[in-house]
Design an enzyme around this catalytic site. Structure first.
Site, PDB file in Angstrom:
ATOM      1  N   ASP A 468       0.834  -1.195   0.000  1.00  0.00           N
ATOM      2  CA  ASP A 468       0.000   0.000   0.000  1.00  0.00           C
ATOM      3  C   ASP A 468       0.874   1.253   0.000  1.00  0.00           C
ATOM      4  O   ASP A 468       1.956   1.282   0.581  1.00  0.00           O
ATOM      5  CB  ASP A 468      -0.895  -0.005   1.248  1.00  0.00           C
ATOM      6  CG  ASP A 468      -1.702   1.268   1.375  1.00  0.00           C
ATOM      7  OD1 ASP A 468      -2.633   1.451   0.572  1.00  0.00           O
ATOM      8  OD2 ASP A 468      -1.394   2.087   2.274  1.00  0.00           O
ATOM      9  N   GLU A 523       1.055  -0.484  -5.192  1.00  0.00           N
ATOM     10  CA  GLU A 523       0.017   0.527  -5.388  1.00  0.00           C
ATOM     11  C   GLU A 523       0.697   1.869  -5.687  1.00  0.00           C
ATOM     12  O   GLU A 523       0.988   2.651  -4.796  1.00  0.00           O
ATOM     13  CB  GLU A 523      -0.865   0.641  -4.140  1.00  0.00           C
ATOM     14  CG  GLU A 523      -2.069   1.548  -4.351  1.00  0.00           C
ATOM     15  CD  GLU A 523      -2.649   2.075  -3.056  1.00  0.00           C
ATOM     16  OE1 GLU A 523      -3.881   2.115  -2.927  1.00  0.00           O
ATOM     17  OE2 GLU A 523      -1.869   2.462  -2.161  1.00  0.00           O
TER      18      GLU A 523
END
Length: 879
Positions: A468, A523
């Protein structure tokens, strides 16, 4: 500096001194001046020499090297090439023909730099006689990176240097990343409990908990000793601490203040049940052998084309409550398998104090979230998934950490960054996320984060990670208030956090060394080149990048654009905007994720149908507003199919979105009276065959099955032959499939010609207008389409949409999409190469008849459709 097998090199942890010497060397009329650039970095006590060759300046070196040579005034069009999240540049990949465009995604020809740039080239070498180092593979594959050779070589050399320092101190990267065998609570050969904690700022440390009445006694028991590397240690007799009891660390800061913290390496943490606002305590987790879960199933191999189901265990059920790992394993995993997904990506597994953070404000990185069960329960979930053939990925948050002092941030009491997990000042604080940023240069931070990856893979058998917030890691500005235009200068300059890049290289190498079949997804919204190239080539080592621009495009279109104004070129351009060819970087496409499901935003289904979903989804009655429902159903199916068809080499969807979940996500909070009503997934709606949700789910199941059978996402052949802005039609080929989309809100086209690559017979295999998919049933499902030659052989410009063959579709209804497959020459009845996903499960499939009777059958079918008898027959049969 000295080193030890346990703690590594002091200098490598605490210092990163950079010294620079630029000395003029010889000069000649032929080569111009030669400069010697020395970059010395004390890791560990080594002086490395950076060999740099580039033009026209040395931007991007973390050492601060720069050249006074003026840059060329003209910007290379190749250097300014558009990338993953940048606006699509049609002039580079498209040729215009009236209102139609043809897009071919193929390896781009390379071009050498010349002209003005060459006149400014400088050579930075150790001496005139020394040979230049071999060029990084990533630069060979992408000539646009040539200009940034110094930056990439510096990054790569720093990675090799840090890796070698780890090997010298610890023996291997794998051993270094097993810090959980040394830190936290462990056991030695005698069965004694050993506890170690890195807290160099502390003046005194003591273990407290249920086992010693939380340190209320006045004796000096359970005090720890500190070594020269800031590591506190204590050895306690066997069974001193009981399994499942609470523990904490009491420390004295350099200001004389006593604080209590949860151990940084704790394996389980929880708050006292039923007590509102209760703080989290570490739980000593050491179950007896008979209570320890034993894995039964082998890890599945990496799928050729990953189809990922993004899921949150706590909300993974129909009941308004926090669901458990075992409930998810028994009830939800079989659904995921039946839908056709190959992988499940679990969110919010690492412990987080604030439930509403979706698991992104991690407080205890090594601890399983206690809301859904114990560590043994999570192992059961992973093992059950493996038994079904599903890979299990986990969201890992190494871009930042919660600032709550209950967690890791509690070990930051204002000390210098060299003695902390985090940077100090503005560099250590993410002002948008209100969280702390890791100090990736610190030796013990590298050990902690790398060990965290190893822990989840080895202890819980996870098959990979979705990292993330990678964009926040890659750049010092974290991507905040910054627009990425696609220019390579934005990726390789002083804004780049090279230390974070090096950490990611080490992380990806470690993951793939533990499990070569692992999948690692980054990401990243910036589209940094080399993100998804192997570490051995000089890349960062990710397998896939999350195509974050795609859901942004769809939501923007639905919010701000009337249906008749949708731009086909924008849709195609955004979906195809990724690197292919020799320097290809794979992406995971998705139309929407959990981000669009959170309260305050809307899912695609909600944007399309809004409140009409509550009363208009029955298949037994006419909806109150049929126009809105029919439009919503049609576009929901089209958006998801074109996303997987054009958008990438992998696919992702958040749980519930596959059937157009009618509610948003709102975690329990004071504002909703701590309700779980909107923190669950209504799978029961998709199971009801009398609701249109079931039809949307069947559509998802059908195109995923088609992908699994053909693996069109991984096929190299991808060509867009038509994107007609006036007709709102998009036609593209992927593998041996032909995808046809008609986005026009009103116009239906008859006898519509479609260009194809190969001559032969074509058959419909998927139809969004099928009655079984919630459509109107306007497309014949049992026709065979014979191709016709186009143009003059050898003269491609005379072809139809630049295709040498064509087929003529009987009808192309508005707001529908179909997929056709090329039948092999030896195809026989009932043995077609691709299954007929256009047929309903309960409907008897009409088989492909012998070629000599095809004409008679088509004529008869046309008569039946024209008179209405075709549909009446199906209605009479209850189909």
């Amino acid at each position: 500096p000295t080193s030890s097998p346990l703690h590594g090199n002091e200098g490598a942890r605490f210092f990163g001194t950079v010294c620079l010497l630029i000395s003029a060397s010889h000069s000649s009329a032929a080569t111009g001046p030669t400069l010697g650039v020395w970059v010395g970095i004390s890791r560990p006590g080594l002086l490395s020499r950076a060999k740099m060759q580039r033009s026209p300046c040395l931007s991007g070196s973390a050492s601060g090297v720069t050249s006074t040579t003026a840059a060329p005034t003209a910007t290379s069009p190749r250097a300014a090439r558009r990338t993953a999240s940048a606006p699509f540049v049609a002039s580079q990949l498209c040729t215009m023909t009236g209102s139609k465009r043809r897009l071919t995604l193929s390896p781009r020809p390379s071009a050498s730099r010349s002209g003005a740039a060459d006149s400014h080239r400088i050579s930075v070498t150790a001496s005139a006689s020394e040979e230049a180092p071999p060029k990084l593979k990533c630069i060979e594959l992408d000539p646009d990176l040539e200009h940034f050779t110094p930056h990439l070589e510096y990054r790569n050399s720093l990675y090799k240097e840090r890796k070698q320092a780890i090997i010298d101190a610890e023996g291997s990267l794998d051993e270094f990343a097993k810090g959980y065998n040394k830190f936290g609570f462990t056991k030695n050969d005698k069965g004694e409990i050993v506890y170690r904690e890195w807290a160099p700022f502390a003046q005194a440390c003591r273990v407290i908990g249920d086992f010693n009445n939380w340190g209320q006694n006045d004796d000096w028991s359970f005090w720890m000793e500190k070594d020269d590397f800031g590591v506190w240690e204590i050895t306690m007799p066997p069974n001193t601490i009981e399994h499942g009891t609470r523990v904490k660390l009491r420390m004295e800061t350099f200001e004389g203040q006593w604080i209590e913290r949860t151990p940084a390496w704790i394996k389980w943490a929880m708050a006292e049940p039923g007590v509102m606002g209760a703080t989290y305590d570490g739980i000593y987790w050491d179950p007896p052998a008979e209570e320890q879960y034993r894995f039964k199933n082998w890890r599945p191999k990496r799928p050729e084309t990953p189809k990922i189901y993004e899921a949150h265990v706590g909300m993974g059920g129909v009941d308004p409550k926090v669901h458990s790992y075992r409930e998810f394993a028994d009830d939800i995993l079989p659904r995921i398998k039946k839908l056709g997904y190959t992988s499940v990506q679990l969110m919010a597994i690492m412990e987080h104090v604030y439930y509403g953070s979706f698991g992104y404000h991690v407080t205890h990185p090594f601890a399983v979230s206690s809301r859904s069960g114990t560590p043994e329960d999570l192992k059961y979930l992973v093992d059950t998934a493996h038994g079904l053939g599903l890979q299990v990925l986990i969201d890992v948050i190494h871009s930042h950490a919660s600032k709550d002092e209950v967690g890791l941030n509690g070990f930051d009491v204002g000390q210098d960054a060299s003695m902390s997990y985090f940077h100090t000042g503005e560099k250590g604080y993410h002002w948008v996320w209100d969280s702390r940023c890791f100090n990736y240069t610190n030796w013990e931070v590298q050990r902690y984060l790398l060990s965290n990856l190893s822990w989840w893979m080895n202890e819980y058998q996870f098959d990979g990670f979705r990292f993330d917030g990678v964009t926040s890691m890659l750049y010092n500005h974290h991507g905040l208030n910054y627009v990425f235009s696609g220019s390579y200068e934005q990726y390789f300059g002083f804004d780049t956090d090279v230390d974070a890049c090096v950490y990611l290289m080490l992380a990806n190498e470690l993951i793939h060394s533990i499990n070569p079949e692992a999948i690692v997804i980054g990401e990243d919204v910036s589209g940094m080149p080399t993100l998804c190239r192997p570490v051995a080539e000089g890349g960062l080592g990710f397998d896939y990048r999350l195509a974050m621009s795609l859901p942004d495009m769809w939501i923007d279109i639905l919010k701000n654009t009337h249906d008749e104004d949708w731009h086909m070129n924008r849709i195609v351009g955004t979906l195809c905007n990724r690197r292919r060819g020799p320097a290809a970087e794979k992406v995971v496409a998705y139309a929407e994720s959990h981000d669009q499901s959170i309260v305050g935003d809307k899912t695609i289904a909600f944007w399309l149908m809004d409140q009409e979903m509550y009363d208009g989804m029955s298949t037994l009655t006419e909806p109150p507003n049929p126009v809105i429902i029919q439009r919503g159903m049609s576009l929901h199916k089209m958006i998801r199919l074109i996303t997987i068809g054009l958008g990438g080499e992998g696919y992702l969807s958040f749980m519930g979105n596959e059937f157009g979940h009618p509610e948003w996500i709102d975690f329990p909070r004071e504002g909703n009276d701590w309700s779980h009503d909107y923190c669950r997934r209504r799978f029961d709606l998709a199971d009801r065959t009398d609701l249109r949700y079931h039809q949307l789910q069947f559509w998802e199941e059908s195109f995923l099955a088609l992908e699994e059978e053909t693996h069109f996402m991984s096929d190299e052949h991808l060509l867009v032959s038509e994107q007609d802005e006036e007709k709102k039609v998009i036609v593209f080929e992927r593998a041996n499939l032909v995808f046809v989309f008609n986005f026009h809100p009103a116009d239906t086209y008859e006898k519509y010609k479609v260009g194809v690559r190969e001559p032969g017979r074509y058959r419909l295999v998927l139809d969004s207008d099928g009655l079984n998919m919630g459509g109107e049933g306007r497309v014949p499902h049992d026709w065979i389409y014979f191709s016709d030659p186009e143009g003059i052989p050898g003269e491609p410009e005379t072809n139809f949409n630049d295709r040498p063959q064509s087929i003529t579709l009987e009808i192309l209804p508005s707001r529908t999409c179909q997929v056709y497959t090329l039948l092999p020459e030896d195809d026989v009845p009932q043995q077609a190469a691709v299954s007929d996903y256009a047929a309903a499960p309960a409907m008897s499939s009409v088989t492909v008849e012998e070629e000599d009777s095809t004409t008679t059958r088509i004529v008869e079918h046309s008569r039946r459709v024209a008179t209405g008898s075709y549909w009446q027959e199906h209605l009479n049969q209850g189909q």
